[in-house]
Design an enzyme around this catalytic site. Sequence first.
Site, PDB file in Angstrom:
ATOM      1  N   PRO A   2       0.784  -1.242   0.000  1.00  0.00           N
ATOM      2  CA  PRO A   2       0.000   0.000   0.000  1.00  0.00           C
ATOM      3  C   PRO A   2       0.814   1.289   0.000  1.00  0.00           C
ATOM      4  O   PRO A   2       1.526   1.603   0.955  1.00  0.00           O
ATOM      5  CB  PRO A   2      -0.841  -0.111   1.267  1.00  0.00           C
ATOM      6  CG  PRO A   2      -0.890  -1.562   1.563  1.00  0.00           C
ATOM      7  CD  PRO A   2       0.459  -2.070   1.158  1.00  0.00           C
ATOM      8  N   GLU A   3       0.683   2.022  -1.087  1.00  0.00           N
ATOM      9  CA  GLU A   3       1.212   3.374  -1.187  1.00  0.00           C
ATOM     10  C   GLU A   3       0.007   4.313  -1.258  1.00  0.00           C
ATOM     11  O   GLU A   3      -1.123   3.857  -1.103  1.00  0.00           O
ATOM     12  CB  GLU A   3       2.100   3.495  -2.437  1.00  0.00           C
ATOM     13  CG  GLU A   3       3.249   2.488  -2.410  1.00  0.00           C
ATOM     14  CD  GLU A   3       4.193   2.605  -3.605  1.00  0.00           C
ATOM     15  OE1 GLU A   3       4.391   3.713  -4.106  1.00  0.00           O
ATOM     16  OE2 GLU A   3       4.722   1.569  -4.033  1.00  0.00           O
ATOM     17  N   HIS A  93      -5.054 -13.351   7.822  1.00  0.00           N
ATOM     18  CA  HIS A  93      -4.052 -12.768   8.722  1.00  0.00           C
ATOM     19  C   HIS A  93      -4.606 -11.536   9.422  1.00  0.00           C
ATOM     20  O   HIS A  93      -3.948 -10.502   9.508  1.00  0.00           O
ATOM     21  CB  HIS A  93      -2.777 -12.430   7.951  1.00  0.00           C
ATOM     22  CG  HIS A  93      -2.277 -13.584   7.139  1.00  0.00           C
ATOM     23  ND1 HIS A  93      -1.681 -14.684   7.709  1.00  0.00           N
ATOM     24  CD2 HIS A  93      -2.322 -13.826   5.812  1.00  0.00           C
ATOM     25  CE1 HIS A  93      -1.366 -15.554   6.761  1.00  0.00           C
ATOM     26  NE2 HIS A  93      -1.746 -15.058   5.599  1.00  0.00           N
ATOM     27  N   ARG A 112       2.486  -9.817   6.954  1.00  0.00           N
ATOM     28  CA  ARG A 112       3.859  -9.738   7.456  1.00  0.00           C
ATOM     29  C   ARG A 112       4.006  -8.895   8.713  1.00  0.00           C
ATOM     30  O   ARG A 112       5.123  -8.691   9.190  1.00  0.00           O
ATOM     31  CB  ARG A 112       4.790  -9.217   6.354  1.00  0.00           C
ATOM     32  CG  ARG A 112       5.023 -10.257   5.280  1.00  0.00           C
ATOM     33  CD  ARG A 112       5.839  -9.711   4.144  1.00  0.00           C
ATOM     34  NE  ARG A 112       7.153  -9.266   4.561  1.00  0.00           N
ATOM     35  CZ  ARG A 112       7.976  -8.590   3.781  1.00  0.00           C
ATOM     36  NH1 ARG A 112       7.606  -8.280   2.561  1.00  0.00           N
ATOM     37  NH2 ARG A 112       9.151  -8.233   4.214  1.00  0.00           N
ATOM     38  N   ARG A 252      16.395  -0.386  -2.464  1.00  0.00           N
ATOM     39  CA  ARG A 252      15.207  -0.983  -3.063  1.00  0.00           C
ATOM     40  C   ARG A 252      15.474  -1.292  -4.522  1.00  0.00           C
ATOM     41  O   ARG A 252      16.307  -0.648  -5.162  1.00  0.00           O
ATOM     42  CB  ARG A 252      14.014  -0.018  -2.966  1.00  0.00           C
ATOM     43  CG  ARG A 252      13.872   0.662  -1.639  1.00  0.00           C
ATOM     44  CD  ARG A 252      13.727  -0.300  -0.497  1.00  0.00           C
ATOM     45  NE  ARG A 252      12.620  -1.206  -0.712  1.00  0.00           N
ATOM     46  CZ  ARG A 252      11.339  -0.904  -0.494  1.00  0.00           C
ATOM     47  NH1 ARG A 252      11.048   0.279  -0.020  1.00  0.00           N
ATOM     48  NH2 ARG A 252      10.400  -1.772  -0.719  1.00  0.00           N
TER      49      ARG A 252
END
Length: 265
Positions: A2-3, A93, A112, A252
């Site tokens: 998510p950005e 999750h 995560r 990155r």
Amino acid sequence: MPELPDVEVFKQYLDATALHQRIAKTSITSRNILGNVSTARLERALTDQEFTASHRHGKYLFVAVDGTGWLVLHFGMTGFLQYFRDPKDTPPHTRVLIAFTNGFHLAYDSKRKLGRVDLAHTVEAFIRERALGPDALDPELDLSAFRKIISTTRRTVKSVLMNQSLIAGIGNVYSDEILFRAGIHPQTKSNRLSEKAGEKLFHTMKATLRKAIEYRVDPDRFPNSYLLPYRKKGGRCPRCGQRLRQIMVSGRTAYYCSKDQKRRR
DNA sequence: CCTATAGCCTGACGGC
DNA sequence: TGCCGTCAGGCTATAG
């Protein structure tokens, strides 16, 4: 994942589903995704209240709790929201589960656990404490403000776009997309961008983020000219068909087209 | 001032 | 099939 565009879509989803419902119960199933708040305090703050509004700043989603404070949601790399009725639809999750008195639930899922759930007194105080820069789509971030930001640092332009203290909302994927569409090499030193390139970058940043929201961040809806669907190992440039280059920039993986995004110093 | 690296977590994927 | 290393779209702390 998510950005800014993803979180904006989460906001619209939350606004359309979870506002103005009384909260019957809050269950926190993973303590370590909580920020500066205990399980007990978060449960106490939400139970019997309702969400009345929401606000997005960069990659953060703020949800007003009966006007008394704000629930802060950050999604890390794998977070999302799900609103549903049947408990068997609970995402796998789920870390925070909110049950409303209307029988529906809102799940905060984070595989995560790199996201965070927190409480804040005000949005402004939270932004100040985290030293977040202006939201990338904030109209106050105009061309002249943008010029100031990019001209005062010698870092690579990609790391400037991704730095949440300078501009909030852009991550690895959209920085690549913006630089691809602007025709700028990701390792170009920010303060070495020409006036023309800086202006192009500014308009491309705004347009790319707006368009992504308009397409509801669904890659299938993006026009063919977008890098995003091809942004993977072995992917080819949608413009010239050449294999995309893959390099590390500020830790990155950056994808770019060496033909359309020439390196200059 | 800026870059590089590790760490937080979990799961998917490819190679052997 | 199973094991293992690597990698993933975020962010922070620390060292150099």
